[in-house]
Each structure stands twice: as structure tokens, then as C-alpha cells.
Design an enzyme around this catalytic site. Structure first.
Site, PDB file in Angstrom:
ATOM      1  N   SER A  52      -6.464  13.237 -34.757  1.00  0.00           N
ATOM      2  CA  SER A  52      -7.193  13.975 -35.684  1.00  0.00           C
ATOM      3  C   SER A  52      -8.817  13.300 -35.855  1.00  0.00           C
ATOM      4  CB  SER A  52      -6.775  14.169 -36.895  1.00  0.00           C
ATOM      5  OG  SER A  52      -6.544  13.029 -37.719  1.00  0.00           O
ATOM      6  N   LYS A 113      -9.194  10.097 -42.901  1.00  0.00           N
ATOM      7  CA  LYS A 113     -10.065  11.306 -42.689  1.00  0.00           C
ATOM      8  C   LYS A 113     -11.627  10.765 -43.024  1.00  0.00           C
ATOM      9  CE  LYS A 113      -6.560  14.166 -41.610  1.00  0.00           C
ATOM     10  NZ  LYS A 113      -6.520  14.682 -40.231  1.00  0.00           N
TER      11      LYS A 113
END
Length: 255
Positions: A52, A113
Site C-alpha cells: 500500500s 500511511k
């Protein structure tokens, strides 16, 4: 009566052996205390289990996360056993930080993230372009990123409002399911984070799974890649090491 010299030597030998075991045990205890202290208050290692955050981080990367960056919460401690709520010695994340945090909807899970939205910001993605407070974030097309399969995908350099530059990829061009979103307003005391692999990231754009990140859930900022290996590398198969270690990524900073 004369003293048997061998008897005294035996006593001294036993005392020496006993002291040796005690010293070893004490050294191990000290080492454990130091390791727990470093992990809790300074740096904690994390591995990257998914794609990701490609191209910044890839599967098989291991990063050191700075606990000093954002202060401490109960999630800073092993087993989330911190003796307090909220944060202490707190510092604010900066836009563009790559942060590790506990998933808001499942605090047993660690996520990594990039912080793109600060408290009070409005965030929206329109046709793949990130908008912050109504303004389009600059992105510059560069060479395609090559996936392990050899497939090339669109790659951009994105420049956030504070000047932080980082690369992103768009596996589906600007037609991914999260490339057009409603407007999100980041609540006070929360942050908005997205993966750099924009079409393959469950992040704050998915409110039901991740959503806004409470400040308390932040663990730290990813600072450096200290180890990186291909999928085929197995610890107990040393013949996989020479070709499976990504030497070019070792000790790279996380930008």
C-alpha cells in the site's frame, strides 16, 4: 593438622562458577530492560507486509519508527499497557510524515500511511488528484514505476502544501475506486492518511475501515529502512540471502 589445598580450590571454583551464572543472568536482565526501554521510548522496528505504500516502501522492508516524534500514548508501550490516556510530551505530526498508527476501527492492528490532512483540513480526491482545503496538490508525471511483474504503472511526484515531495503510483490511472471521493473534514485531534499506492490502499478515504486517525493512536514516524528482502528470502536458508537482500535499500531514509 595441615589444610588440604585442593579443598580450598574446590570452594573457590564453586564460588567462581556461581558468580558467573549470576553475572550472566544479571546481564540478560539489563539487556531486556534496555531493549524494552529503547522500543518504548526511542525506536521500534516494523516490517512492511503489503504494497500500500509503494513506491516509498515495499513488501519486505523493515523500518525503524521514531517514538520521540509524536510523544507517547498507551499504544507506545508493549501490549498497549501504557498507564494513561491521551498523549504526553506530545509533538504534532507534519504533513507528509510516513506514520505508524493503530487502526481506529481495530486497535490491535498497526497501519503505516502518509499523513496528508491535519485537524480542520478538508480533503478530497478528484479524478486522482488530491485536494487540500479546496486547492489541488501539485503532481508531476515521471517515469513509470516497474512492478515486480515487469508491468509499468503511472508514477508521479506529489508536492504537498508545506513543500514535502514524495512519489505516488496509480495502478488504474485516475479511474480507481478511491480516485473520486466526497469532501472529508478532519475533526479536531485527528489526522487523515493515505497510501502512496493510491489505488491499492485502505486508508482514511475508507471511513468504515480506517477513517480519521485519533492523535492517541499515533505510534511514531518511520525514519529509516534498516533491512529489506525479497519474498523468497528465508532465514534458515542462507543460500537465499545473497541474491534476496535488497542492498540498495538498506539504511535509506523514508521520504
Amino acid at each position: 593438622m595441615s589444610e588440604d589445598p585442593s579443598e580450598g580450590q574446590g570452594v573457590r571454583a564453586k564460588q567462581s562458577a556461581g558468580g558467573g551464572w549470576g553475572d550472566t543472568a544479571l546481564t540478560m536482565i539489563y539487556a531486556i530492560i534496555i531493549a524494552v526501554g529503547v522500543r518504548t521510548f526511542l525506536y521500534e522496528p516494523f516490517n512492511i507486509p503489503s504494497g500500500s505504500m509503494i513506491p516509498t516502501l515495499v513488501e519486505g522492508d523493515y523500518v525503524f519508527v521514531s517514538k520521540l516524534s509524536y510523544g507517547y500514548s498507551r499504544y507506545s508501550f508493549p501490549f498497549s499497557a501504557g498507564p494513561f490516556d491521551g498523549r504526553i510530551l506530545s509533538d504534532e505530526p507534519e504533513r507528509g510524515d510516513v506514520a505508524v498508527f493503530r487502526q481506529p476501527t481495530d486497535v490491535q492492528v498497526d497501519y503505516i500511511k502518509r499523513i496528508v490532512g491535519l485537524p480542520g483540513d478538508t480533503i478530497q480526491v478528484r479524478r486522482g488528484v488530491l485536494h487540500i482545503n479546496g486547492e489541488a496538490v501539485s503532481r508531476r508525471r515521471i517515469e513509470d514505476y516497474r512492478l515486480p511483474s515487469g508491468r509499468g504503472v503511472p508514477q508521479y511526484v506529489e508536492t504537498l502544501p508545506n513543500g514535502v515531495e514524495h512519489r505516488i503510483i496509480e495502478l488504474r490511472g485516475d479511474m480507481g475506486r478511491l480516485d473520486d471521493t466526497p469532501v472529508f473534514t478532519v475533526p479536531a485531534g485527528h489526522y487523515f492518511a493515505m497510501g502512496d499506492n493510491r489505488d491499492s490502499s485502505q486508508d482514511s478515504r475508507v471511513l468504515s475501515q480506517v477513517g480519521y486517525i485519533p492523535k492517541e493512536n499515533l505510534i511514531g514516524r518511520a525514519d529509516v529502512i534498516f533491512w529489506s528482502v525479497e519474498e523468497e528470502v528465508v532465514l534458515w536458508k542462507p543460500w537465499t540471502w545473497p541474491t534476496g537482500i535488497r542492498y540498495g535499500r538498506l539504511f535509506d531514509g523514508v521520504d
